[in-house]
Design a protein around this motif. Structure first.
Motif, PDB file in Angstrom:
ATOM      1  N   TYR A   1      -7.729 -11.823  -2.351  1.00  0.00           N
ATOM      2  CA  TYR A   1      -7.211 -10.679  -2.332  1.00  0.00           C
ATOM      3  C   TYR A   1      -6.883 -10.256  -3.922  1.00  0.00           C
TER       4      TYR A   1
ATOM      5  N   LYS B   1     -11.666  -9.384  -1.784  1.00  0.00           N
ATOM      6  CA  LYS B   1     -11.417  -8.099  -1.290  1.00  0.00           C
ATOM      7  C   LYS B   1     -10.442  -7.218  -2.164  1.00  0.00           C
TER       8      LYS B   1
ATOM      9  N   ASP C   1      -7.903  -4.049  -3.423  1.00  0.00           N
ATOM     10  CA  ASP C   1      -7.353  -3.015  -2.743  1.00  0.00           C
ATOM     11  C   ASP C   1      -6.989  -1.995  -3.838  1.00  0.00           C
TER      12      ASP C   1
ATOM     13  N   SER D   1     -15.452  -6.779  -2.254  1.00  0.00           N
ATOM     14  CA  SER D   1     -15.252  -6.138  -0.877  1.00  0.00           C
ATOM     15  C   SER D   1     -14.276  -5.111  -1.592  1.00  0.00           C
TER      16      SER D   1
ATOM     17  N   CYS E   1     -11.907  -1.856  -1.429  1.00  0.00           N
ATOM     18  CA  CYS E   1     -10.883  -1.309  -0.049  1.00  0.00           C
ATOM     19  C   CYS E   1     -10.410  -0.152  -0.734  1.00  0.00           C
TER      20      CYS E   1
ATOM     21  N   TRP F   1     -10.235   2.598   1.296  1.00  0.00           N
ATOM     22  CA  TRP F   1      -9.813   3.264   2.447  1.00  0.00           C
ATOM     23  C   TRP F   1     -10.866   4.599   2.576  1.00  0.00           C
TER      24      TRP F   1
ATOM     25  N   TRP G   1     -17.693  -1.585   1.610  1.00  0.00           N
ATOM     26  CA  TRP G   1     -16.494  -0.645   0.960  1.00  0.00           C
ATOM     27  C   TRP G   1     -16.051  -0.272   2.315  1.00  0.00           C
ATOM     28  N   ARG G   2     -14.477  -0.254   2.359  1.00  0.00           N
ATOM     29  CA  ARG G   2     -13.866   0.329   3.568  1.00  0.00           C
ATOM     30  C   ARG G   2     -14.174   1.894   3.511  1.00  0.00           C
TER      31      ARG G   2
ATOM     32  N   ASP H   1      -6.156   1.692   7.673  1.00  0.00           N
ATOM     33  CA  ASP H   1      -6.231   0.344   8.316  1.00  0.00           C
ATOM     34  C   ASP H   1      -6.465   0.540   9.865  1.00  0.00           C
TER      35      ASP H   1
ATOM     36  N   ASP I   1     -13.407  -1.736   8.801  1.00  0.00           N
ATOM     37  CA  ASP I   1     -12.187  -2.575   8.769  1.00  0.00           C
ATOM     38  C   ASP I   1     -12.254  -3.655   9.736  1.00  0.00           C
TER      39      ASP I   1
END
Ligand code: GLA
Length: 405
Positions: free
Chosen positions: A119, A153, A155, A185, A187, A189, A205-206, A210, A257
């Motif tokens: 991550y 991942k 963020d 990945s 992330c 949101w 893709w998120r 969460d 998620d």
């Protein structure tokens, strides 16, 4: 023979070599995540409490519990493995928690026949305040490749005024440049509607903030005009997936998620519903529970091969909600062999008779189909035009319809 002569002689071979390298490299990236990635991620259950011992135990459990054989592959260490950068700017893993280093951990995971995930964050710091990748994207990607990382991942905390699409594109380019195929990945949101740009940039893709291990909880906390916390139970996340189905497909998936099956206050029926719906959605199946210690019930849910086959269907077409009557919903997914997976979802507090018609799921009304219950693992008989069943409260009935000439 002079140097010029030698170069001239080998020129066509050199060009062929370079072209082949480029094509092979491009192809290996194109082929990533042809079905939704399946694995385990540390965040939902362990948060920042990650160590190499824990991660090794998870890799062991993934094999001994039959999960690897069921299709789970990636062991992903989420936030908090990193502590600083060295004087050359290289990212440094926490030496107390990962004393053998990340390369050794990656080797351990690979020896088990599994893949290694990690991550980072597009901002200056991760969401837990660890060093982020801003300004170090290419250096970090090279480091991950050297460690044998197979999945990143990435963020979106502490990004200030950064442009979202170009930030993720930079890391995509850095991963490709590293030469190692690494699933990417995204992330962020769902804030920038990533489904409109991310299919070209990442493998998943998120789509939301969460998830939490609850039926329909939700909380949004603002401080000084800034959103500092925002989370949702799985039914709230499910509601936000409606309409996104056309954006996903092989190599690029909507990510509602990670799974909370086996965590928190979810009941057996809620766990079954959560897992069934994530499979209909063609969602990545990243488990978030303690797979070393799980009940037989939870283990049976997450290794149900017939339900996983719906998730991993090679056609890669995400399912959708075809009927919404408040507490009663019908979700359907077209599969590669022309069959359909259908979930009848009862959100109410009592058992309910539910039904659906063939026409609602895109099938001719007058044809006979064999209906198979994917949780009972039984054929229920042959039906024409419609099917009805009793659906438990906060639960589902999940069936697959096969046509036989
Ligand atoms: C964000 C992500 C989570 C998790 C945490 C880690 O909240 O959305 O999935 O990675 O950061 O800090």
């Amino acid at each position: 023979m002079g140097v010029r002569c030698t170069v001239k002689k080998f020129f066509p071979i050199i060009i062929l070599f370079l072209l082949t390298t480029l094509v092979v490299q491009g192809q290996s990236f194109d082929k990533l995540a042809q079905t939704p990635p399946m694995g385990w991620n540390s965040w939902n259950k362990f948060g920042c409490d990650v160590t190499e011992t824990l991660i090794k135990q998870m890799a062991d459990a993934m094999v001994s519990s039959g999960m690897r054989d069921a299709g789970y592959q990636y062991i992903v260490i989420d936030d908090c493995w990193q502590v600083s950068r060295d004087s050359s700017g290289n990212i440094v893993a926490d030496p107390k928690r990962f004393p053998s280093g990340m390369k050794a951990l990656g080797d351990y995971i690979h020896k088990k026949g599994l893949k290694f995930g990690i991550y980072s964050c597009a901002g200056s710091k991760t969401c837990q305040g660890r060093p982020g990748s801003r300004g170090y994207q290419f250096q970090d990607a090279r480091q991950y490749a050297a460690w044998g990382v197979d999945y990143l991942k990435y963020d979106w905390c502490n990004t200030g005024t950064q442009d979202v699409e170009s930030s993720y594109t930079t890391m995509r380019d850095a991963l490709e440049k590293s030469g190692r195929p690494i699933v990417f990945s995204i992330c962020e949101w769902g804030a920038s509607q990533p489904w409109t740009w991310a299919p070209e940039v990442g493998n998943l893709w998120r789509t939301t903030f969460d998830i939490r291990p609850c039926w329909d909880c939700g909380k949004m906390v603002m401080s000084n005009g800034r959103l500092i916390e925002n989370f949702m139970g799985f039914t709230k996340i499910l509601d936000l997936q409606v309409g996104l189905e056309s954006f996903s497909g092989p190599g690029h998936w909507n990510d509602p998620d990670m799974l909370e099956v086996g965590n928190g206050e979810l009941t057996y029926d809620e766990n079954v519903a959560h897992f069934s719906l994530w499979c209909i959605l063609a969602a990545p199946l990243m488990l978030g529970n303690d797979i070393r210690n799980m009940s037989d019930e939870v283990q049976e849910i997450i290794t149900n091969g017939e339900v996983i086959a719906v998730n991993q269907d090679p056609l890669g077409r995400q399912g959708k909600k075809v009927r919404d009557e408040g507490d009663f919903e019908i979700w359907s997914r077209e599969l590669h062999d022309g069959s359909r997976a259908v979930v009848m979802f009862n959100r109410s507090e009592k058992k309910e008779e539910m039904s659906f018609k063939w026409s609602e799921i895109g099938l001719p009304q007058n044809l006979e189909f064999t209906v198979r219950d994917l949780w009972k693992k039984q054929n229920l008989g042959k039906f024409t035009g419609s099917y009805s069943d009793r659906v438990p409260p906060h639960g589902v009935v999940m069936v697959r319809l096969y046509h036989q000439d």
